[in-house]
Design an enzyme around this catalytic site. Structure first.
Site, PDB file in Angstrom:
ATOM      1  N   HIS A 197       2.076  11.861 -12.499  1.00  0.00           N
ATOM      2  CA  HIS A 197       2.314  10.509 -11.996  1.00  0.00           C
ATOM      3  C   HIS A 197       1.246  10.077 -11.012  1.00  0.00           C
ATOM      4  CE1 HIS A 197       3.784  11.870  -8.032  1.00  0.00           C
ATOM      5  NE2 HIS A 197       4.471  12.803  -8.681  1.00  0.00           N
ATOM      6  N   CYS A 212       5.346  18.114  -8.598  1.00  0.00           N
ATOM      7  CA  CYS A 212       4.772  17.292  -9.661  1.00  0.00           C
ATOM      8  C   CYS A 212       3.255  17.256  -9.510  1.00  0.00           C
ATOM      9  CB  CYS A 212       5.337  15.874  -9.594  1.00  0.00           C
ATOM     10  SG  CYS A 212       7.086  15.784 -10.051  1.00  0.00           S
TER      11      CYS A 212
END
Length: 189
Positions: free
Chosen positions: A136, A152
């Site tokens: 992301h 992440c």
């Protein structure tokens, strides 16, 4: 490549590239791998993600990874879903580790300029299940090249938009464990 983007629902500012080590800026590099073209390979040790192109080349992106090795996803997954300006919700583990920071978002946060996922997210799935790990964007561009996330893999916003356009749902993602991985050849930068 890192200019402002005004065609998005929420305009994105230009990236101050002087605040980022130039090694972590997007570029095409020599990259020898057994992976098929279109595979994303994340090397958590060197903080690079590669989109394999074939012909022993890849697009290399600088990334930020988990602040502790144990936070990082490792192994093979597929892009099970993609989202533009995704809704974000911290995991239970994130809330447990840092309640003062994350508890107020336990019901989630709509997409927008303050959302930690940035303008795009690619959701990693394994065996048909969401792993809760994502590729992301970020609200903290200066963090690229660091171990700072809750696990992440974060990209500069302009880079995740570029990757999002190139990678379909179903694409293979390989996240290499930092321990025991030889460093990538940085001479290609």
């Amino acid at each position: 490549m890192y200019t402002d983007i005004v065609t998005e629902p929420f305009p994105l500012p230009a990236v101050d590239t002087t605040a980022i080590d130039s090694r972590f800026l997007r570029r095409i590099v020599p990259y020898v791998t057994r992976e098929q073209p279109g595979t994303v390979v994340v090397n958590t040790a060197t903080r690079f993600a590669y989109l394999t192109l074939g012909g022993n080349h890849a697009i290399r992106y600088g990334v930020g990874v988990g602040k502790q090795e144990a936070f990082n996803f490792q192994g093979t997954a597929i892009v099970g879903r993609k989202a533009e300006w995704p809704r974000w919700r911290p995991t239970r583990d994130m809330i447990r580790r840092e309640p003062d920071r994350y508890a107020k978002y336990e019901n989630g946060m709509d997409g927008g300029p303050e959302n930690p996922l940035g303008p795009r997210a690619l959701y990693l799935y394994r065996d048909g299940q969401d792993t809760l790990y994502r590729l992301h964007g970020t609200t903290e561009p200066w963090s690229i090249g660091s171990m700072v996330s809750s696990g992440c893999v974060r990209f500069l916003n302009q880079d995740i938009i570029d990757l999002y356009k190139r990678v379909p749902v179903g694409a293979k993602v390989v996240v290499l464990a930092a321990a025991g991985q030889p460093p990538d050849d940085l001479s290609a930068s």
